[in-house]
Design an enzyme around this catalytic site. Structure first.
Site, short mmCIF file in Angstrom:
data_model
loop_
_atom_site.label_atom_id
_atom_site.label_comp_id
_atom_site.label_asym_id
_atom_site.label_seq_id
_atom_site.Cartn_x
_atom_site.Cartn_y
_atom_site.Cartn_z
N ASP A 104 27.26 40.36 33.96
CA ASP A 104 28.42 39.46 33.88
C ASP A 104 29.02 39.51 32.48
O ASP A 104 28.44 40.08 31.55
CB ASP A 104 28.07 38.03 34.31
N ASP A 136 41.93 35.73 34.54
CA ASP A 136 42.15 36.58 35.73
C ASP A 136 42.52 37.99 35.31
O ASP A 136 42.08 38.98 35.92
CB ASP A 136 43.24 35.99 36.61
N HIS A 183 43.39 30.17 32.53
CA HIS A 183 42.78 30.90 33.65
C HIS A 183 43.55 32.16 34.02
O HIS A 183 42.96 33.12 34.53
CB HIS A 183 42.65 29.98 34.86
N GLU A 226 32.52 35.68 37.13
CA GLU A 226 32.65 36.82 36.21
C GLU A 226 31.48 37.78 36.35
O GLU A 226 31.20 38.58 35.47
CB GLU A 226 32.73 36.31 34.76
N ASN A 237 38.72 31.48 29.29
CA ASN A 237 39.49 30.56 30.13
C ASN A 237 39.90 29.31 29.35
O ASN A 237 41.04 28.84 29.47
CB ASN A 237 38.68 30.16 31.36
#
Length: 435
Positions: free
Chosen positions: A303, A320, A316, A346, A311
């Site tokens: 991850d 993304d 956010h 993630e 974020n």
């Protein structure tokens, strides 16, 4: 180009054609533009002359779709000099009526033009149905439907293709050679053996009927999805099969929708990677193969480090964008034999069939390095990020999917506790961690 430039003594021709009950069109071949039409032509369409002139014939003909199909038909007309097409014309009020269109090539001032005579065959179809009786009515209804009909004489290898089947594939009534190769050669290569096997099994008596869903190429070179179903309809006295008859239905829209739903169910909408549900399915399948073939299999669970900070700091949408970027570069650097998934949030998972611990470690380090060097550009900011990797292998670490996932997850936790941005291999013995 104006009509007066094409037809001399226009009034003479207008008077001559005013009493003809069939529609007459003069068409420019390359553009499909209607240069001239007689009164019967625009009255059949419930239009006036100006509504029709300079319109593309494609706007009137329901069964010729797009410039590519018109170009293909125009080429045949140029070559044969006379072409017959059974189709449907569309009136101004939206109603449809069947027509037989005979098109010839005429020469004017060194230029080839198309002269089309279109006859409304509604009454003819009704009269034929009345004369031939109920059996013919049923056959006509089938031919007029959107489904195509075929009838194969196995002895001489000839095949009847109904007008509706020819229309479905973009051909005129005088086209398509009446032999089985005409159909067989247009089946998608990946579907051919399966279709022919189903057909042969029905002929040999091991299937009650022939039925197959496959891709069939149309005149434009595009593939339609079709549902083809048929059965033996006639045998010789010695029991040998003589005839098979079937119906072909165009299911392209349904199949496209079905495939789209399957894709939505199997892929993550943001990253376009396979999702967790698809991961479990493929994981089980690959693990079963590894056990059966006694091959190794490795799993990378990784991850993005401090992703929550991205974020929180940039929003956010920026997060993304980072996920999409990482998914894209990972897809470019994994091997063709590997399976990459978005495991959640993630977190990503990579399944590596026939891959040893040592090979997986090398691959994981390569991916870690690629992520570390990548920079995401979002609006006016640049974002860098790293990733931590946990690695587990079959059969060294575990025998089941659940145990392998837990082993990789434990190794990932260890990687994070060691400072992140590193690769950790799962414990092979109590108290041992391999870096």
């Amino acid at each position: 180009m104006e009509c007066n430039d094409i037809v001399p003594n226009l009034e003479f021709y207008k008077n001559l054609c005013a009493h003809i009950s069939d529609a007459v069109y003069l068409i420019e071949p390359d553009s499909s533009k209607i240069l001239w039409v007689n009164p019967a032509g625009y009255k059949d369409l419930l239009m006036n002359e100006d509504d029709v002139l300079h319109q593309s014939v494609l706007s009137l003909q329901k069964d010729v779709i797009g410039p590519q199909q018109w170009s293909s038909i125009a080429q045949v007309i140029h070559e044969t000099k006379r072409f017959t097409f059974i189709g449907n014309h569309k009136r101004k009020n939206g109603t449809i009526f069947p027509v037989e269109v005979i098109t010839s090539v005429i020469q004017y001032q060194g230029k080839e033009l198309f002269l089309s005579i279109a006859r409304d065959i509604t009454n003819r179809q009704l009269q034929e149905a009345d004369l031939i009786g109920r059996e013919k009515n049923i056959w006509t209804a089938i031919n007029a439907s959107s489904d195509g009909v075929w009838d194969w004489n196995i002895i001489d290898n000839s095949v009847y293709f109904s007008p509706s089947l020819k229309r479905m594939l973009g051909y005129g009534p005088d086209e398509m050679e009446t032999k089985v190769e005409t159909w067989k050669n247009n089946i998608h290569p990946h579907d051919l053996s399966r279709v022919m096997q189903a057909l042969e099994e029905h002929i040999q008596g091991t299937r009650e009927r022939y039925e197959s869903v496959y891709r069939l190429k149309n005149r434009n070179g595009h593939y339609l999805w079709v549902h083809d179903i048929g059965c033996i309809t006639e045998r010789l006295k010695n029991g040998e099969v003589l005839n098979l008859t079937g119906i072909v239905r165009d299911i392209t829209d349904y199949k496209t929708h079905e495939l789209r739903l399957m894709e939505m169910a199997a892929y993550d909408e943001l990253t376009h990677l396979r999702n967790r549900r698809e991961c479990i399915r493929i994981f089980d399948k690959q693990l079963e193969f590894a056990a059966r073939s006694k091959h190794q299999l490795s799993v990378l669970l990784f991850d993005l480090d401090f992703f929550k900070t991205v974020n929180d700091r940039y929003g956010h949408l920026a997060g993304d964008q980072v996920l999409k970027d990482i998914a894209q570069i990972l897809s470019q650097h994994v091997r063709k034999s590997d399976y990459l998934f978005r495991w959640g949030g993630e977190e990503f998972m990579l399944i590596c069939p026939s891959t040893s611990r040592e090979e997986a470690c090398i691959l994981a380090e390569k991916l870690r390095n690629v992520i570390e060097k990548h920079i995401t550009h979002y609006q006016n900011i640049t974002i860098s990020i790293t990733a931590s990797f946990g690695l587990a292998s079959y059969p060294e670490n575990a025998q089941s999917r659940e145990e392998l996932t837990l082993s990789a997850d434990s190794a990932l936790y260890t990687a994070k506790s060691k400072g992140r941005n590193c690769v950790v291999y799962a414990k092979t013995q109590p108290g041992q961690v391999t870096l």
